[in-house]
Motif scaffolding. Structure first.
Motif, mmCIF file in Angstrom:
data_model
loop_
_atom_site.group_PDB
_atom_site.id
_atom_site.type_symbol
_atom_site.label_atom_id
_atom_site.label_comp_id
_atom_site.label_asym_id
_atom_site.label_seq_id
_atom_site.Cartn_x
_atom_site.Cartn_y
_atom_site.Cartn_z
ATOM 1 N N GLN A 1 43.848 -4.488 67.779
ATOM 2 C CA GLN A 1 44.427 -5.119 66.593
ATOM 3 C C GLN A 1 44.281 -6.636 66.657
ATOM 4 O OE1 GLN A 1 45.997 -2.890 68.538
ATOM 5 N NE2 GLN A 1 46.925 -1.279 67.293
ATOM 6 N N GLU A 2 44.293 -7.253 65.481
ATOM 7 C CA GLU A 2 44.112 -8.705 65.364
ATOM 8 C C GLU A 2 42.856 -9.165 66.107
ATOM 9 O OE1 GLU A 2 46.254 -10.808 63.233
ATOM 10 O OE2 GLU A 2 46.246 -8.696 62.674
ATOM 11 N N HIS A 3 41.806 -8.383 65.941
ATOM 12 C CA HIS A 3 40.493 -8.679 66.538
ATOM 13 C C HIS A 3 40.572 -8.860 68.051
ATOM 14 C CE1 HIS A 3 38.659 -9.040 62.565
ATOM 15 N NE2 HIS A 3 39.747 -9.689 62.206
ATOM 16 N N GLU B 1 45.532 2.026 54.048
ATOM 17 C CA GLU B 1 44.814 1.011 53.276
ATOM 18 C C GLU B 1 45.788 0.098 52.526
ATOM 19 O OE1 GLU B 1 41.886 -1.312 51.587
ATOM 20 O OE2 GLU B 1 41.888 0.002 53.342
ATOM 21 N N ALA B 2 46.874 0.685 51.996
ATOM 22 C CA ALA B 2 47.871 -0.123 51.294
ATOM 23 C C ALA B 2 48.527 -1.116 52.249
ATOM 24 C CB ALA B 2 48.931 0.789 50.667
ATOM 25 N N ALA C 1 48.709 -0.213 59.284
ATOM 26 C CA ALA C 1 47.636 -1.014 58.697
ATOM 27 C C ALA C 1 46.282 -0.775 59.358
ATOM 28 C CB ALA C 1 47.995 -2.496 58.773
ATOM 29 N N ASP C 2 46.273 -0.141 60.525
ATOM 30 C CA ASP C 2 45.015 0.159 61.202
ATOM 31 C C ASP C 2 44.601 1.616 61.031
ATOM 32 O OD1 ASP C 2 43.985 -2.290 62.738
ATOM 33 O OD2 ASP C 2 46.129 -2.313 63.129
ATOM 34 N N SER C 3 45.334 2.354 60.193
ATOM 35 C CA SER C 3 44.932 3.721 59.857
ATOM 36 C C SER C 3 44.001 3.646 58.651
ATOM 37 C CB SER C 3 46.161 4.578 59.536
ATOM 38 O OG SER C 3 46.976 4.718 60.676
ATOM 39 N N ARG C 4 42.703 3.769 58.878
ATOM 40 C CA ARG C 4 41.714 3.520 57.828
ATOM 41 C C ARG C 4 41.290 4.789 57.092
ATOM 42 N NH1 ARG C 4 39.766 -1.728 58.584
ATOM 43 N NH2 ARG C 4 41.350 -2.810 59.803
ATOM 44 N N THR D 1 50.582 -2.280 67.189
ATOM 45 C CA THR D 1 50.705 -2.006 65.760
ATOM 46 C C THR D 1 51.277 -3.216 65.031
ATOM 47 O OG1 THR D 1 51.065 0.345 66.201
ATOM 48 C CG2 THR D 1 51.725 -0.478 64.033
ATOM 49 N N VAL D 2 50.591 -3.665 63.997
ATOM 50 C CA VAL D 2 51.074 -4.835 63.275
ATOM 51 C C VAL D 2 52.306 -4.456 62.453
ATOM 52 C CG1 VAL D 2 48.831 -5.980 63.193
ATOM 53 C CG2 VAL D 2 49.486 -4.434 61.347
#
Length: 378
Positions: free
Chosen positions: A234-236, A41-42, A32-35, A242-243
């Motif tokens: 992650q998570e600010h 993005e999915a 989820a952090d691979s932009r 990794t989430v």
């Protein structure tokens, strides 16, 4: 196979939740952090949709929700993550209760070893603390008040609404461990004033290994909680790593379902409670309910059977019903319950206590009959 009556330890996984998770595992496996690509993005969109689902269930803003591995980690961050604030302000006094989960008590022990002062408020035999007594302990150097919403052993609901209302008039931070009430007492949680909240997915038909830390904004600013782990943003920056997209997707689905169905589920909990109490009364067993049922969760009963050791009781009835004699986190210690001890119950009553907790699934009377018949044979 015995009927499962240990929902306060962990609930089954809702099939609708599992279906969502399987789809993510099989088809949306990006980070989820691979932009830089569509797979990432999915996954990010799934995480953000689930974040909104958690926020909707609690009636908070989406950017106030942070994903963790569960309420234990959230509790640790809530407490240990305030050390920078404590050092900056000189406020090193904390108030909690003597009946908190070890996920709160043990981090507080760590802070005590560093010179912090902690007051532990005891309940009376009802299992409920006195809000006025707790509030009377608030001082100028009080940093945090931490009180669980509903006790995991007795199911007794604590006066967090009163405490939250009064603390909202101060700059003292208020943390609620909502592990047992999250997804159940939905309207209550939406109305309580708090700064920080901890929750787990696996207590409300979601997957094990994921939960939430909720940080409510005040004057547009989050509580100054800092990460207790390092290795990513992650998570600010609140919780690096990794989430787990599939787990978060399952958590989000469980929240969506809970928001739609919590009202009808409460009536199912209450129906089962009435059935269990009726069968207890007609069982011929000498028993006492621990805690005042006026303040009890609709899905939990803590009961002592006079003259019957709880360990013997559970062994004799395990083929019919799966129950426990306290928190699953302490199940290997065989120490007297710190919750029942704090309530002032005598040792015989504590040693004969078992916790029965259930969900909105139907419980068969025949299974309960066999359960109580086995108990009578002891």
């Amino acid at each position: 196979m015995s009927v499962y009556l240990d929902y306060n330890a962990s609930t089954p996984l809702d099939k609708r939740v599992l279906e969502v998770m399987i789809d993510v595992y099989q088809n949306k496996y990006g980070n989820a952090d691979s932009r830089t690509h569509d797979y990432g993005e999915a996954a990010r969109q799934i995480v953000e949709t689930s974040r909104q689902n958690v926020a909707d269930l609690l009636g908070v803003k989406k950017d106030e929700v942070f994903f963790t591995s569960g309420a234990t980690e959230s509790d640790n961050i809530s407490i240990l993550g305030l050390q920078n604030l404590a050092e900056k302000t000189g406020k090193k006094h904390i108030i909690t209760t003597a009946i908190e989960h070890k996920a709160v008590l043990q981090p507080l022990n760590v802070l005590e070893s560093k010179g912090y002062e902690v007051d532990y408020i005891k309940p009376d035999k009802s299992g409920r603390i006195n809000a006025d007594e707790l509030l009377s302990n608030v001082r100028e150097d009080t940093l945090l008040v931490s009180v669980m919403h509903a006790n995991n052993e007795t199911g007794i609901i604590q006066p967090v609404n009163v405490i939250g209302e009064e603390l909202s008039k101060t700059d003292v931070l208020f943390h609620i461990d909502a592990a047992q009430s999250f997804g159940k007492l939905v309207s209550d949680l939406q109305s309580i004033k708090y700064n920080i909240l901890s929750a787990s997915a696996h207590k409300m038909y979601g997957p094990q290994g994921v939960g939430a830390l909720v940080l409510r904004k005040k004057r547009y600013k989050l509580p100054p909680v800092t990460s207790i782990m390092f290795g990513g943003s992650q998570e600010h920056g609140i919780r690096p790593g990794t989430v787990p997209t599939a787990l978060i997707a399952g958590f989000g689905k469980a929240c969506e379902i809970a928001l739609d169905e919590y009202a009808s589920n409460i009536s199912k909990y209450q129906k089962t409670r009435a059935l269990i109490l009726e069968m207890l009364s007609s069982s011929g067993l000498d028993f006492s309910i621990n805690g005042d049922s006026v303040y009890g969760m609709p899905n939990t009963i803590n009961v002592s059977f006079k003259g019957i050791n709880s360990e013997a009781f559970m062994l004799a009835t395990r083929q019919f019903c799966s129950v426990s004699n306290g928190s699953a986190c302490n199940s290997h210690s065989y120490k007297p319950s710190h919750v029942l001890t704090a309530m002032g119950l005598d040792s015989e009553r504590i040693e004969s206590a078992v916790r029965i907790s259930w969900g909105h699934d139907a419980i068969l009377e025949d299974d309960l009959y066999k359960f109580f018949r086995a108990a009578r044979s002891l």
